[in-house]
Write a protein that holds these residues in place. Structure first.
Motif, PDB file in Angstrom:
ATOM      1  N   ALA A 137       0.840  -1.207   0.000  1.00  0.00           N
ATOM      2  CA  ALA A 137       0.000   0.000   0.000  1.00  0.00           C
ATOM      3  C   ALA A 137       0.874   1.257   0.000  1.00  0.00           C
ATOM      4  CB  ALA A 137      -0.933  -0.016   1.208  1.00  0.00           C
ATOM      5  N   ARG A 138       1.891   1.300   0.869  1.00  0.00           N
ATOM      6  CA  ARG A 138       2.770   2.475   0.951  1.00  0.00           C
ATOM      7  C   ARG A 138       3.509   2.707  -0.359  1.00  0.00           C
ATOM      8  NH1 ARG A 138       6.643   1.462   4.561  1.00  0.00           N
ATOM      9  NH2 ARG A 138       5.699  -0.391   5.416  1.00  0.00           N
ATOM     10  N   ALA A 139       3.907   1.636  -1.048  1.00  0.00           N
ATOM     11  CA  ALA A 139       4.594   1.773  -2.337  1.00  0.00           C
ATOM     12  C   ALA A 139       3.705   2.457  -3.369  1.00  0.00           C
ATOM     13  CB  ALA A 139       5.040   0.402  -2.839  1.00  0.00           C
ATOM     14  N   SER A 140       2.400   2.365  -3.177  1.00  0.00           N
ATOM     15  CA  SER A 140       1.442   3.031  -4.064  1.00  0.00           C
ATOM     16  C   SER A 140       1.000   4.384  -3.525  1.00  0.00           C
ATOM     17  CB  SER A 140       0.199   2.144  -4.245  1.00  0.00           C
ATOM     18  OG  SER A 140       0.558   0.921  -4.826  1.00  0.00           O
ATOM     19  N   GLY A 141       1.615   4.809  -2.419  1.00  0.00           N
ATOM     20  CA  GLY A 141       1.233   6.083  -1.823  1.00  0.00           C
ATOM     21  C   GLY A 141      -0.062   6.019  -1.034  1.00  0.00           C
ATOM     22  N   PHE A 142      -0.454   4.815  -0.646  1.00  0.00           N
ATOM     23  CA  PHE A 142      -1.717   4.603   0.056  1.00  0.00           C
ATOM     24  C   PHE A 142      -1.445   4.376   1.532  1.00  0.00           C
ATOM     25  CE2 PHE A 142      -5.372   2.065   1.447  1.00  0.00           C
ATOM     26  CZ  PHE A 142      -6.419   2.765   0.873  1.00  0.00           C
ATOM     27  N   GLU A 143      -2.214   5.034   2.393  1.00  0.00           N
ATOM     28  CA  GLU A 143      -2.081   4.825   3.832  1.00  0.00           C
ATOM     29  C   GLU A 143      -3.225   3.946   4.321  1.00  0.00           C
ATOM     30  OE1 GLU A 143      -2.107   7.228   8.088  1.00  0.00           O
ATOM     31  OE2 GLU A 143      -2.429   8.326   6.224  1.00  0.00           O
ATOM     32  N   VAL A 144      -2.882   2.784   4.858  1.00  0.00           N
ATOM     33  CA  VAL A 144      -3.887   1.847   5.361  1.00  0.00           C
ATOM     34  C   VAL A 144      -4.354   2.306   6.739  1.00  0.00           C
ATOM     35  CG1 VAL A 144      -4.327  -0.540   6.062  1.00  0.00           C
ATOM     36  CG2 VAL A 144      -2.871  -0.074   4.087  1.00  0.00           C
ATOM     37  N   LYS A 145      -5.650   2.488   6.890  1.00  0.00           N
ATOM     38  CA  LYS A 145      -6.239   2.826   8.189  1.00  0.00           C
ATOM     39  C   LYS A 145      -6.689   1.568   8.912  1.00  0.00           C
ATOM     40  CE  LYS A 145      -6.189   7.339   7.818  1.00  0.00           C
ATOM     41  NZ  LYS A 145      -5.410   8.185   8.659  1.00  0.00           N
ATOM     42  N   SER A 146      -7.149   0.591   8.145  1.00  0.00           N
ATOM     43  CA  SER A 146      -7.640  -0.652   8.723  1.00  0.00           C
ATOM     44  C   SER A 146      -7.577  -1.740   7.662  1.00  0.00           C
ATOM     45  CB  SER A 146      -9.084  -0.462   9.196  1.00  0.00           C
ATOM     46  OG  SER A 146      -9.635  -1.687   9.590  1.00  0.00           O
ATOM     47  N   ALA A 147      -7.191  -2.935   8.070  1.00  0.00           N
ATOM     48  CA  ALA A 147      -7.155  -4.070   7.150  1.00  0.00           C
ATOM     49  C   ALA A 147      -7.629  -5.311   7.897  1.00  0.00           C
ATOM     50  CB  ALA A 147      -5.739  -4.283   6.630  1.00  0.00           C
ATOM     51  N   VAL A 148      -8.715  -5.879   7.431  1.00  0.00           N
ATOM     52  CA  VAL A 148      -9.215  -7.126   8.010  1.00  0.00           C
ATOM     53  C   VAL A 148      -9.343  -8.121   6.863  1.00  0.00           C
ATOM     54  CG1 VAL A 148     -11.089  -8.258   9.256  1.00  0.00           C
ATOM     55  CG2 VAL A 148     -10.455  -5.911   9.841  1.00  0.00           C
ATOM     56  N   LEU A 149      -8.506  -9.123   6.906  1.00  0.00           N
ATOM     57  CA  LEU A 149      -8.499 -10.155   5.888  1.00  0.00           C
ATOM     58  C   LEU A 149      -9.289 -11.343   6.423  1.00  0.00           C
ATOM     59  CD1 LEU A 149      -7.383 -11.119   3.154  1.00  0.00           C
ATOM     60  CD2 LEU A 149      -5.336 -11.884   4.362  1.00  0.00           C
ATOM     61  N   GLU A 150     -10.242 -11.835   5.631  1.00  0.00           N
ATOM     62  CA  GLU A 150     -11.096 -12.938   6.047  1.00  0.00           C
ATOM     63  C   GLU A 150     -10.850 -14.143   5.157  1.00  0.00           C
ATOM     64  OE1 GLU A 150     -15.174 -11.595   6.053  1.00  0.00           O
ATOM     65  OE2 GLU A 150     -14.627  -9.703   7.008  1.00  0.00           O
ATOM     66  N   LEU A 151     -10.482 -15.251   5.775  1.00  0.00           N
ATOM     67  CA  LEU A 151     -10.282 -16.509   5.066  1.00  0.00           C
ATOM     68  C   LEU A 151     -11.372 -17.472   5.519  1.00  0.00           C
ATOM     69  CD1 LEU A 151      -6.418 -16.759   5.587  1.00  0.00           C
ATOM     70  CD2 LEU A 151      -7.649 -15.779   3.652  1.00  0.00           C
ATOM     71  N   ARG A 152     -12.144 -17.994   4.566  1.00  0.00           N
ATOM     72  CA  ARG A 152     -13.253 -18.884   4.899  1.00  0.00           C
ATOM     73  C   ARG A 152     -12.896 -20.331   4.589  1.00  0.00           C
ATOM     74  NH1 ARG A 152     -14.770 -14.916   2.436  1.00  0.00           N
ATOM     75  NH2 ARG A 152     -16.348 -13.371   2.772  1.00  0.00           N
ATOM     76  N   GLY A 153     -13.384 -21.217   5.430  1.00  0.00           N
ATOM     77  CA  GLY A 153     -13.138 -22.643   5.246  1.00  0.00           C
ATOM     78  C   GLY A 153     -13.696 -23.420   6.421  1.00  0.00           C
ATOM     79  N   LEU A 154     -13.026 -24.484   6.805  1.00  0.00           N
ATOM     80  CA  LEU A 154     -13.471 -25.308   7.928  1.00  0.00           C
ATOM     81  C   LEU A 154     -12.373 -25.369   8.985  1.00  0.00           C
ATOM     82  CD1 LEU A 154     -15.135 -28.321   6.072  1.00  0.00           C
ATOM     83  CD2 LEU A 154     -16.266 -26.393   7.190  1.00  0.00           C
ATOM     84  N   CYS A 155     -12.770 -25.173  10.236  1.00  0.00           N
ATOM     85  CA  CYS A 155     -11.822 -25.268  11.343  1.00  0.00           C
ATOM     86  C   CYS A 155     -11.445 -26.739  11.550  1.00  0.00           C
ATOM     87  CB  CYS A 155     -12.425 -24.677  12.619  1.00  0.00           C
ATOM     88  SG  CYS A 155     -13.804 -25.616  13.298  1.00  0.00           S
ATOM     89  N   ALA A 156     -10.420 -26.953  12.354  1.00  0.00           N
ATOM     90  CA  ALA A 156      -9.927 -28.315  12.599  1.00  0.00           C
ATOM     91  C   ALA A 156     -11.011 -29.217  13.184  1.00  0.00           C
ATOM     92  CB  ALA A 156      -8.709 -28.271  13.523  1.00  0.00           C
ATOM     93  N   ALA A 157     -11.795 -28.689  14.126  1.00  0.00           N
ATOM     94  CA  ALA A 157     -12.832 -29.518  14.760  1.00  0.00           C
ATOM     95  C   ALA A 157     -13.913 -29.915  13.761  1.00  0.00           C
ATOM     96  CB  ALA A 157     -13.453 -28.773  15.940  1.00  0.00           C
ATOM     97  N   CYS A 158     -14.321 -28.992  12.901  1.00  0.00           N
ATOM     98  CA  CYS A 158     -15.362 -29.316  11.913  1.00  0.00           C
ATOM     99  C   CYS A 158     -14.823 -30.250  10.831  1.00  0.00           C
ATOM    100  CB  CYS A 158     -15.936 -28.035  11.310  1.00  0.00           C
ATOM    101  SG  CYS A 158     -16.957 -27.110  12.492  1.00  0.00           S
ATOM    102  N   ARG A 159     -13.552 -30.062  10.464  1.00  0.00           N
ATOM    103  CA  ARG A 159     -12.933 -30.983   9.506  1.00  0.00           C
ATOM    104  C   ARG A 159     -12.880 -32.389  10.093  1.00  0.00           C
ATOM    105  NH1 ARG A 159      -7.634 -29.173   8.807  1.00  0.00           N
ATOM    106  NH2 ARG A 159      -7.303 -31.014   7.540  1.00  0.00           N
ATOM    107  N   ALA A 160     -12.497 -32.497  11.366  1.00  0.00           N
ATOM    108  CA  ALA A 160     -12.424 -33.807  12.023  1.00  0.00           C
ATOM    109  C   ALA A 160     -13.814 -34.429  12.128  1.00  0.00           C
ATOM    110  CB  ALA A 160     -11.795 -33.668  13.403  1.00  0.00           C
ATOM    111  N   LYS A 161     -14.805 -33.592  12.470  1.00  0.00           N
ATOM    112  CA  LYS A 161     -16.184 -34.084  12.565  1.00  0.00           C
ATOM    113  C   LYS A 161     -16.653 -34.585  11.205  1.00  0.00           C
ATOM    114  CE  LYS A 161     -19.459 -31.104  12.833  1.00  0.00           C
ATOM    115  NZ  LYS A 161     -20.294 -29.992  13.222  1.00  0.00           N
TER     116      LYS A 161
END
Length: 177
Positions: A137-161
């Protein structure tokens, strides 16, 4: 809403809640912030489990054990908690979850692993990735105020289940033949 069926900390759930409340209380004292009763109530409701909650789910949870808060008071408390890095908003769910890290050490970013089965949200330690994102972002002259990255999938317990269910079904199918 799904119950939290596993835990990503070494402590029991009650200790997890106490640790998080203590962390926020000490940060407020250090920063000269007021932790009012409505803010504490909203934070405590969010600490019930690690499943992100919408504002109206929070209202219902609070109302189950206390006086029903107004939506305005809950949103004001959430605004304070988010602005000070104590809570994150999960954009895809329009829901909120308590930050599980020291805010100062973690910066303005967060990475969440979101289970599509049980609904749990685990905040991942990925400072190196957040640093790289900030650099891009800084290399593009952009100032990040907030960044929340969301990765969706299955947790270990649900995968095991799921694996256990699949194995059970395969075993049942083999027995029927």
């Amino acid at each position: 809403m799904h119950p939290h069926h596993h835990h990503d900390h070494d402590h029991d759930h009650g200790q997890c809640r106490k640790t998080a409340l203590d962390r926020v209380e000490s940060a407020c004292a250090r920063l000269g912030l007021r932790m009012t009763a409505p803010r504490r109530t909203v934070l405590a409701a969010l600490l019930h489990d690690h499943v992100p909650m919408t504002a109206y789910e929070l209202i219902d949870r609070i109302a189950a054990t206390d006086k029903r808060p107004s939506p305005v008071s809950v949103y004001r408390a959430l605004d304070f908690l988010i602005a000070n890095g104590f809570v994150h908003r999960i954009e895809s769910r329009n829901a909120f979850v308590v930050c599980s890290h020291e805010h100062e050490a973690h910066g303005n970013g967060a990475i969440f692993l979101l289970c599509e089965d049980c609904g749990v949200a685990v905040e991942a330690e990925a400072t190196d990735l957040l640093t790289r994102i900030d650099g891009v972002a800084r290399a593009s002259g952009f100032e990040v105020k907030s960044a929340v990255l969301e990765l969706r999938g299955l947790c270990a317990a649900c995968r095991a289940k799921g694996a256990a269910l699949a194995h059970g079904l395969d075993h049942d199918a083999d027995a029927a033949e």
